[in-house]
Design an enzyme around this catalytic site. Structure first.
Site, PDB file in Angstrom:
ATOM      1  N   GLY A   6       1.042  -1.212   0.320  1.00  0.00           N
ATOM      2  CA  GLY A   6       0.007   0.120  -0.330  1.00  0.00           C
ATOM      3  C   GLY A   6       0.794   1.124  -0.034  1.00  0.00           C
ATOM      4  O   GLY A   6       0.628   2.557  -0.650  1.00  0.00           O
ATOM      5  N   ASN A   7       2.063   1.031   0.633  1.00  0.00           N
ATOM      6  CA  ASN A   7       3.047   1.752   0.663  1.00  0.00           C
ATOM      7  C   ASN A   7       3.431   2.540  -0.581  1.00  0.00           C
ATOM      8  O   ASN A   7       4.165   3.314  -1.397  1.00  0.00           O
ATOM      9  CB  ASN A   7       3.939   1.963   1.830  1.00  0.00           C
ATOM     10  CG  ASN A   7       3.892   2.659   3.009  1.00  0.00           C
ATOM     11  OD1 ASN A   7       3.226   2.889   3.192  1.00  0.00           O
ATOM     12  ND2 ASN A   7       3.807   1.183   4.039  1.00  0.00           N
ATOM     13  N   LYS A 121       0.571  -3.580  13.077  1.00  0.00           N
ATOM     14  CA  LYS A 121       0.534  -2.951  11.831  1.00  0.00           C
ATOM     15  C   LYS A 121       0.097  -1.791  11.930  1.00  0.00           C
ATOM     16  O   LYS A 121      -1.106  -1.039  12.433  1.00  0.00           O
ATOM     17  CB  LYS A 121      -1.234  -4.487  11.030  1.00  0.00           C
ATOM     18  CG  LYS A 121      -1.269  -3.756  10.092  1.00  0.00           C
ATOM     19  CD  LYS A 121      -0.379  -4.279   9.480  1.00  0.00           C
ATOM     20  CE  LYS A 121      -0.260  -4.684   7.517  1.00  0.00           C
ATOM     21  NZ  LYS A 121       1.208  -4.683   6.469  1.00  0.00           N
ATOM     22  N   LYS A 205      -0.797  -7.979   4.277  1.00  0.00           N
ATOM     23  CA  LYS A 205      -0.758  -8.495   3.222  1.00  0.00           C
ATOM     24  C   LYS A 205       0.271  -9.842   2.365  1.00  0.00           C
ATOM     25  O   LYS A 205       0.020 -10.544   2.059  1.00  0.00           O
ATOM     26  CB  LYS A 205      -0.843  -7.095   2.004  1.00  0.00           C
ATOM     27  CG  LYS A 205       0.198  -6.435   1.658  1.00  0.00           C
ATOM     28  CD  LYS A 205       1.155  -6.960   0.578  1.00  0.00           C
ATOM     29  CE  LYS A 205       2.554  -6.077   0.067  1.00  0.00           C
ATOM     30  NZ  LYS A 205       2.937  -5.858   1.131  1.00  0.00           N
ATOM     31  N   LYS A 267       7.909  -8.601   4.750  1.00  0.00           N
ATOM     32  CA  LYS A 267       8.687  -9.134   3.838  1.00  0.00           C
ATOM     33  C   LYS A 267       9.135 -10.605   3.534  1.00  0.00           C
ATOM     34  O   LYS A 267       8.850 -11.824   3.107  1.00  0.00           O
ATOM     35  CB  LYS A 267       9.096  -8.529   2.959  1.00  0.00           C
ATOM     36  CG  LYS A 267       8.486  -7.752   2.750  1.00  0.00           C
ATOM     37  CD  LYS A 267       8.976  -5.880   1.444  1.00  0.00           C
ATOM     38  CE  LYS A 267       7.892  -5.039   1.274  1.00  0.00           C
ATOM     39  NZ  LYS A 267       6.902  -4.338   2.441  1.00  0.00           N
TER      40      LYS A 267
END
Length: 319
Positions: A6-7, A121, A205, A267
């Site tokens: 989203g960033n 989050k 995500k 990630k």
């Protein structure tokens, strides 16, 4: 499986206007189209941290005029918003050659997940320490410092346990569609009796992408970010590129605290989890290096992004 942050749709220094996000989505669309032209079938999962946080602020500011919606509902709104944005970007780049479908998805979480007692989050914009303290007091937010970039609101982020719409995603993929889904990690739901109901949380995500990739038996998980490759000892004089790593290396570096939770930690963890459960490769890199990184087989090649691969005793891990 491609996971877009989203960033990444609101770049550093931007305020998040629609035009800014549309321009950023267009560059990602080119990268995804390159994958399609290389013969890959593609599913896209996208983040929504900044967008859902901004929408939550709008909801609070307008609560005297219209009813506020719960957090999971804001997740659904932004999944639709960003799914449309990405689908339109793909239509513009390769819509004449490929079919695209954006699908809302609900992701199962466990009501007893310890994450509900430990919000981690980040969502929404960055604040100064003073502004964050005021927001924590006046709005009851949990706030934390985010990787040296300022303070942000944090919410519960339970582990994804499965996608409710997994059969629909498979059908679309098998029919030749590029599937855009899992926005913000998906809309979190849990069982209430015999039915699903929304749960106030935001699913990471990258974790959702790893789970969906596993459910679909995907070959590769691509985590798109703002840097070419993962860095070890980030910010120190010993900083170095992690161009290639086995799962055991990635897990060791995670345990050593190499990757902050608000930055590269989710990630690397998702990449290692996917490969550890049978995936062939995970890639962490920028949009422009995705295809080259997937095609690279040289552990010493530092012109591409980071690859995380299964343990193989015939190869020497690069650490």
């Amino acid at each position: 499986m491609v996971a877009l942050g989203g960033n990444a749709l609101i770049a550093e220094g931007q305020v998040g206007t629609y035009d800014e996000q549309r321009s950023n989505a267009a560059s990602m669309g080119v990268s995804i189209c390159d994958l399609l032209e290389s013969g890959w079938r593609v599913v896209v999962v996208h983040g929504n941290g900044p967008q859902v946080g901004n929408l939550a602020i709008q909801q609070e500011m307008g609560r005297d005029e219209v009813p506020e919606m719960p957090l999971f509902s804001l997740g659904a709104m932004t999944e639709g918003q960003l799914g449309s944005l990405i689908a339109i970007a793909l239509y513009r780049v390769c819509g004449r050659r490929h079919r695209i479908a954006a699908l809302l998805s609900h992701v199962i979480v466990d009501a007893d997940d310890p994450a509900f007692d430990r919000p981690t989050k980040p969502i929404g914009p960055f604040f100064s320490a003073a502004a964050a303290a005021t927001l924590a007091e006046t709005r009851g937010w949990d706030v934390t410092e985010d990787a040296g970039r300022g303070y942000r609101r944090v919410v519960a982020s339970p582990e994804p346990r499965g996608f409710v719409e997994i059969d629909a995603i498979r059908c679309l993929l098998d029919a030749g569609h590029v599937v855009v889904t899992g926005g913000g990690g998906g809309i979190p739901v849990g069982r209430r009796g015999d039915v699903w109901d929304g749960v106030d949380a935001v699913i990471d995500k990258d974790s959702a992408a790893a789970e969906l990739a596993h459910q679909l038996d995907a070959e590769a998980l691509v985590l798109v970010t703002g840097v070419d490759a993962v860095q070890l000892d980030f910010g120190k004089h010993t900083q170095r590129r992690m161009a290639w790593a086995h799962v055991a290396d990635a897990e060791r570096h995670l345990a050593d605290g190499q990757f902050p939770e608000g930055s590269m930690g989710p990630k690397v963890r998702a990449a290692a989890r996917f490969v550890g459960r049978g995936g062939q490769v995970s890639v962490i890199t920028t949009p422009g290096l995705v295809v080259a990184t997937l095609g690279s087989s040289d552990p010493a090649d530092e012109s591409v992004g980071t690859r995380i691969v299964p343990v193989d005793s015939r190869e020497e891990a690069i650490a």
